[in-house]
Design a protein around this motif. Structure first.
Motif, PDB file in Angstrom:
ATOM      1  N   ILE A   1       4.427   7.089  -3.553  1.00 39.38           N
ATOM      2  CA  ILE A   1       3.541   7.433  -4.668  1.00 39.38           C
ATOM      3  C   ILE A   1       2.305   6.560  -4.521  1.00 39.38           C
ATOM      4  O   ILE A   1       2.353   5.350  -4.753  1.00 39.38           O
ATOM      5  N   PRO A   2       1.166   7.125  -4.081  1.00 47.07           N
ATOM      6  CA  PRO A   2      -0.017   6.304  -3.801  1.00 47.07           C
ATOM      7  C   PRO A   2      -0.763   5.927  -5.070  1.00 47.07           C
ATOM      8  O   PRO A   2      -0.508   6.455  -6.158  1.00 47.07           O
ATOM      9  N   GLN A   3      -1.691   5.003  -4.921  1.00 50.08           N
ATOM     10  CA  GLN A   3      -2.508   4.581  -6.058  1.00 50.08           C
ATOM     11  C   GLN A   3      -3.395   5.718  -6.541  1.00 50.08           C
ATOM     12  O   GLN A   3      -3.507   5.958  -7.736  1.00 50.08           O
ATOM     13  N   ASP A   4      -4.035   6.425  -5.617  1.00 51.34           N
ATOM     14  CA  ASP A   4      -4.853   7.579  -5.959  1.00 51.34           C
ATOM     15  C   ASP A   4      -4.027   8.831  -5.713  1.00 51.34           C
ATOM     16  O   ASP A   4      -3.678   9.121  -4.569  1.00 51.34           O
ATOM     17  N   PRO A   5      -3.680   9.568  -6.772  1.00 45.14           N
ATOM     18  CA  PRO A   5      -2.832  10.753  -6.595  1.00 45.14           C
ATOM     19  C   PRO A   5      -3.489  11.787  -5.691  1.00 45.14           C
ATOM     20  O   PRO A   5      -4.650  12.154  -5.891  1.00 45.14           O
ATOM     21  N   ILE A   6      -2.758  12.235  -4.683  1.00 43.26           N
ATOM     22  CA  ILE A   6      -3.297  13.167  -3.688  1.00 43.26           C
ATOM     23  C   ILE A   6      -2.744  14.559  -3.953  1.00 43.26           C
ATOM     24  O   ILE A   6      -1.539  14.791  -3.834  1.00 43.26           O
ATOM     25  N   LEU A   7      -3.620  15.469  -4.351  1.00 41.46           N
ATOM     26  CA  LEU A   7      -3.263  16.873  -4.539  1.00 41.46           C
ATOM     27  C   LEU A   7      -4.247  17.716  -3.739  1.00 41.46           C
ATOM     28  O   LEU A   7      -5.399  17.330  -3.537  1.00 41.46           O
TER      29      LEU A   7
ATOM     30  N   ALA B   1       0.843   2.601  -8.356  1.00 47.47           N
ATOM     31  CA  ALA B   1       0.737   3.978  -8.849  1.00 47.47           C
ATOM     32  C   ALA B   1       0.233   4.046 -10.275  1.00 47.47           C
ATOM     33  O   ALA B   1      -0.294   5.079 -10.704  1.00 47.47           O
ATOM     34  N   THR B   2       0.379   2.970 -11.034  1.00 40.91           N
ATOM     35  CA  THR B   2      -0.009   3.007 -12.451  1.00 40.91           C
ATOM     36  C   THR B   2      -1.300   2.245 -12.717  1.00 40.91           C
ATOM     37  O   THR B   2      -1.600   1.924 -13.862  1.00 40.91           O
ATOM     38  N   ALA B   3      -2.058   1.956 -11.667  1.00 37.89           N
ATOM     39  CA  ALA B   3      -3.271   1.155 -11.840  1.00 37.89           C
ATOM     40  C   ALA B   3      -4.353   1.914 -12.597  1.00 37.89           C
ATOM     41  O   ALA B   3      -5.165   1.314 -13.301  1.00 37.89           O
TER      42      ALA B   3
ATOM     43  N   VAL C   1       4.325  -2.089  -5.208  1.00 41.43           N
ATOM     44  CA  VAL C   1       3.163  -2.980  -5.174  1.00 41.43           C
ATOM     45  C   VAL C   1       2.622  -3.061  -6.589  1.00 41.43           C
ATOM     46  O   VAL C   1       2.258  -2.044  -7.183  1.00 41.43           O
ATOM     47  N   ALA C   2       2.588  -4.254  -7.153  1.00 40.71           N
ATOM     48  CA  ALA C   2       2.322  -4.415  -8.583  1.00 40.71           C
ATOM     49  C   ALA C   2       0.850  -4.620  -8.864  1.00 40.71           C
ATOM     50  O   ALA C   2       0.167  -5.400  -8.196  1.00 40.71           O
ATOM     51  N   HIS C   3       0.360  -3.880  -9.841  1.00 40.16           N
ATOM     52  CA  HIS C   3      -0.963  -4.123 -10.400  1.00 40.16           C
ATOM     53  C   HIS C   3      -0.820  -4.859 -11.724  1.00 40.16           C
ATOM     54  O   HIS C   3      -1.598  -5.755 -12.034  1.00 40.16           O
ATOM     55  N   ARG C   4       0.187  -4.449 -12.480  1.00 41.50           N
ATOM     56  CA  ARG C   4       0.520  -5.136 -13.728  1.00 41.50           C
ATOM     57  C   ARG C   4       1.854  -5.851 -13.520  1.00 41.50           C
ATOM     58  O   ARG C   4       2.838  -5.226 -13.145  1.00 41.50           O
ATOM     59  N   ILE C   5       1.879  -7.145 -13.794  1.00 39.35           N
ATOM     60  CA  ILE C   5       3.084  -7.939 -13.557  1.00 39.35           C
ATOM     61  C   ILE C   5       4.265  -7.408 -14.363  1.00 39.35           C
ATOM     62  O   ILE C   5       5.410  -7.445 -13.910  1.00 39.35           O
TER      63      ILE C   5
END
Length: 430
Positions: A235-241, A318-320, A346-350
């Motif tokens: 699940i990437p940071q920028d959703p790819i569609l 993924a939730t950044a 990979v965490a953006h929010r702890i």
């Protein structure tokens, strides 16, 4: 010059349309319009120079042609007086001279146009000469893979060093660690610490500089890229569609039934939203899925990962870019649906990884700490503890309390089920 000045016009127009909402929100319409006019003026100057140059050259060709026809006619008069040349032959010579003038202009203009268009061929040649990835299929190795590989989700990194391109500087250095089956790992670190590169290693986006990655006793560098990447979910940071139907985005290879597609959408709470559209699963998605919000696009990517039913899930911040409610929904769905899978986040929010089994702290591409969140937070001099303290006193207390509650719950749960926290086996992780 005209071709080089045309590309920035199209690029600016595309980026403006893609970010039109942001442009209007910050009231930057005048600046973007001014930039567009400057680029358009630059292109118009080159185009005008091309047109005037063509006309100048055409006029010179006409003059040369006229001089050529006049020379033929004059020489024909001289030749008539010397030889037995008749009027018909003179007329034939003049008419052919006129044809040569038209053919000359057509030949010169066509040759210049071909030279102009050869820039596209040069660009294709550049892409053609790019180094290719490793083989997508290694038949004799792929066929020997165990059924439903990976079936457990154990990942071993052994002295791994990784660079983004061949000959480039290493962004990961001597990574050696073991991720057990069903373990939930949070990856944290400062910007440029190598968090996304850590995920890239799993998918072999580039070959390893040294070392290896072993998944369920299989060295990933020995198998085909298709077999590897289809066995992992991301699940990437920028959703790819992609432009096309929702069905094609969820199931590009038509491997699942409608019931399975609807079940996946229901798990991410997108079923009711899709059912509101008349065409339902056949709804057409715009380029990059722009007719859905960022949060909805991320949920669709999550549904696609659920359909894969793979034992390893990689989540790259993924939730950044989503709101708090969507973040909570994604985290809840991941915990519920992928509880039997190995998850690397990979965490953006702890707070999204505070309940992980272990936290991996990276710094300048090296492993600094790798332990349970509560254990790291009890060490006041640990890097992870300092990162939590950086959020402020109030939020730091909340995170520490959450880590302690998770630790106490895990210990109590293991005790009630007659398991020991220290009897972690390689084949099965509790």
């Amino acid at each position: 010059m005209e071709g080089a000045s045309r590309s920035p016009v199209f690029s600016h127009l595309k980026s403006t349309l893609y970010g039109l909402t942001t442009v209007r929100a910050f009231k930057m319409q005048d600046e973007f319009e001014r930039d567009f006019h400057q680029l358009q003026d630059c292109h118009s100057c080159a185009w005008y120079a091309f047109l005037t140059g063509s006309r100048w050259f055409g006029l010179r060709l006409d003059l040369i042609g006229s001089l050529f026809v006049g020379t033929v006619a004059f020489l024909s008069l001289i030749t008539v007086t010397v030889t037995d040349l008749n009027a018909g032959q003179v007329g034939l010579a003049v008419s052919y001279a006129l044809l040569v003038v038209g053919t000359l202009q057509w030949t010169v203009r066509t040759s210049t146009e071909i030279e102009n268009q050869m820039t596209s061929v040069e660009r294709i040649q550049q892409y053609h000469k790019l180094p290719q990835e490793a083989a997508h299929h290694v038949p004799h190795v792929d066929k020997s893979l165990p059924t439903n590989w990976p079936s457990r989700g154990k990942i071993e990194f052994s002295n791994l060093s990784f660079a983004h391109y061949d000959g480039g500087p290493n962004v990961l250095h001597d990574i050696s660690l073991v991720i057990f089956p069903r373990e939930k790992i949070g990856v944290v670190g400062r910007t440029g610490a190598g968090k996304s590169s850590f995920i890239s290693c799993l998918f072999r986006l580039n070959e390893f500089a040294s070392g290896k990655v072993v998944i369920d006793d299989v060295d990933v560098s020995k198998i085909g890229l298709a077999a590897l990447r289809s066995s992992l979910s991301a699940i990437p940071q920028d959703p790819i569609l992609f432009a096309g139907t929702l069905r094609n985005n969820l199931d590009p290879f038509s491997a699942y039934s409608d019931c399975e597609l609807w079940t996946a959408l229901e798990k991410v709470e997108m079923k009711e939203t899709i059912e509101q559209f008349p065409s339902k699963l056949e709804i057409e998605l715009a380029e990059s899925g722009s007719n859905f919000s960022v949060g909805q696009r991320q949920l669709i990517c999550l549904a696609r990962a659920i359909l894969g039913k793979n034992k390893i899930l990689a989540i790259d911040e993924a939730t950044a870019n989503v709101d708090i409610r969507t973040d909570q929904l994604i985290q809840k769905t991941i915990r519920k649906t992928f509880h039997d899978c190995t998850v690397i986040t990979v965490a953006h929010r702890i707070n999204t990884i505070i309940d992980s089994d272990r936290v991996l702290v990276l710094q300048q591409g090296r492993v600094i700490e790798f332990d349970a969140p509560h254990t790291l937070l009890t060490k006041r001099d640990s890097v992870f503890s300092n990162m939590v303290e950086g959020f402020g006193e109030s939020e730091s207390k909340v995170l520490r309390s959450a880590a302690e509650q998770v630790c106490n719950y895990s210990s109590e749960h293991l005790s009630n089920n007659m398991f020991s926290l220290f009897t972690v086996k390689e084949d099965f992780y509790h």
